[in-house]
Design an enzyme around this catalytic site. Structure first.
Site, short mmCIF file in Angstrom:
data_model
loop_
_atom_site.label_atom_id
_atom_site.label_comp_id
_atom_site.label_asym_id
_atom_site.label_seq_id
_atom_site.Cartn_x
_atom_site.Cartn_y
_atom_site.Cartn_z
N ASN A 114 1.20 6.77 3.37
CA ASN A 114 0.54 5.72 4.16
C ASN A 114 1.48 5.31 5.28
O ASN A 114 2.70 5.46 5.16
CB ASN A 114 0.23 4.51 3.28
CG ASN A 114 -0.51 3.42 4.04
OD1 ASN A 114 -1.41 3.72 4.85
ND2 ASN A 114 -0.16 2.17 3.82
N HIS A 116 2.46 1.97 7.74
CA HIS A 116 2.31 0.52 7.79
C HIS A 116 3.05 0.00 9.03
O HIS A 116 4.19 0.40 9.27
CB HIS A 116 2.87 -0.12 6.52
CG HIS A 116 2.61 -1.58 6.45
ND1 HIS A 116 1.38 -2.10 6.09
CD2 HIS A 116 3.41 -2.65 6.72
CE1 HIS A 116 1.44 -3.43 6.14
NE2 HIS A 116 2.66 -3.79 6.51
N SER A 148 6.77 1.76 8.93
CA SER A 148 7.18 2.39 7.67
C SER A 148 6.17 3.46 7.28
O SER A 148 4.96 3.23 7.35
CB SER A 148 7.22 1.36 6.53
OG SER A 148 8.07 0.28 6.85
N ASP A 157 1.02 -1.30 -0.27
CA ASP A 157 2.22 -1.15 0.58
C ASP A 157 3.50 -1.13 -0.25
O ASP A 157 4.50 -1.72 0.13
CB ASP A 157 2.30 -2.31 1.60
CG ASP A 157 1.06 -2.39 2.45
OD1 ASP A 157 0.49 -1.33 2.77
OD2 ASP A 157 0.66 -3.50 2.81
C1 GRF Z 1 -2.17 1.27 12.05
O1 GRF Z 1 -1.49 0.18 12.62
C2 GRF Z 1 -1.57 1.62 10.71
O2 GRF Z 1 -0.21 1.36 10.62
C3 GRF Z 1 -2.32 0.70 9.78
O3 GRF Z 1 -3.62 0.66 10.30
C4 GRF Z 1 -3.60 0.92 11.70
C5 GRF Z 1 -4.56 2.05 11.97
O4 GRF Z 1 -4.71 2.33 13.32
N1 GRF Z 1 -2.23 1.16 8.41
P1 GRF Z 1 -5.52 3.62 13.78
O5 GRF Z 1 -6.90 3.57 13.11
O6 GRF Z 1 -4.75 4.81 13.32
O7 GRF Z 1 -5.61 3.52 15.26
#
Ligand code: GRF
Length: 215
Positions: A114, A116, A148, A157
């Protein structure tokens, strides 16, 4: 693909929204930065732009949600089947807004990542997503935020960190300007990490093992 082509990693992406991280992964596969390909994109949101992006690149785009499977375990199982049918070896969550359960996590042990938009373990956990993360960073007066990439376990997370990169917080930042600066770095680090995994430079089993020894 001929049988003597080098091995490429089959990637499955779960995304709920805009899919800009998905796009950065697709692009890195197409340029060869990642020796792999995105074989399927799954979204819980039928109108996710991520599904459109997948379609544009000839990637299977699948909408799977509690609408189809009200029971979360059954939904997890359906997701696992789609991923397995695609021969997926690495699952990447990219803005996927639903917490998944043990069925999915156990089906891909140490193989679910994932991303974050903060330096975990700070600013993570339930309710910490989207602009809220950046609002919290600014409210705390932090001078540095970041990105991260971590392995997914059954808590929000929470799994072992695979990579982090710092992003400066500027004095006149709003949550939106900070989010944009962080997102740019997300688009660099996620493909880099996936490429590292695909090439074997990053060993996810070792990372999990080391983090267990630290507990
Ligand atoms: C990103 O900021 C990611 O870190 C978080 O959700 C957002 C997704 O953005 N988990 P996108 O859909 O990839 O533009």
């Amino acid at each position: 693909m001929s049988s003597d082509d080098p091995k490429t990693l089959n990637i499955g992406v779960l995304a709920s929204g805009g899919g800009s991280n998905l796009q950065s992964i697709i692009d890195a596969c197409e340029t060869g930065e990642i020796p792999g390909r995105v074989v399927v994109v799954i979204s819980n949101n039928s109108s996710a732009k991520a599904l459109e992006r997948a379609g544009r690149h000839g990637i299977d785009a699948v909408h799977l949600s509690n609408y189809h499977y009200p029971d979360d375990e059954e939904l997890d199982q359906a997701i696992v089947e789609v991923l397995r049918n695609g021969g997926v070896e690495l699952v990447c969550l990219a803005g996927y807004m639903k917490k998944r359960g043990p069925r999915l996590i156990k089906a891909f042990p140490n193989r679910i990542l994932n991303i974050h938009p903060a330096l975990l373990p700070r600013y993570g956990g339930k309710g910490m997503y989207g602009v809220r993360v950046h609002e919290a960073v600014l409210a705390a007066g932090d001078k540095v935020s970041g990105v991260s990439v971590h392995l997914v376990d059954e808590l929000y997370d929470h799994g072992p960190i695979v990579a982090q990169r710092e992003v400066p917080v500027l004095p006149d930042d709003t949550p939106e300007t900070l989010a944009a600066r962080v997102l740019k770095v997300e688009h660099e680090i996620y493909p880099e990490v996936i490429a590292g995994v695909a090439r074997g430079d990053i060993n996810l089993d070792d990372i999990v093992e080391k983090s267990r020894n630290q507990d």
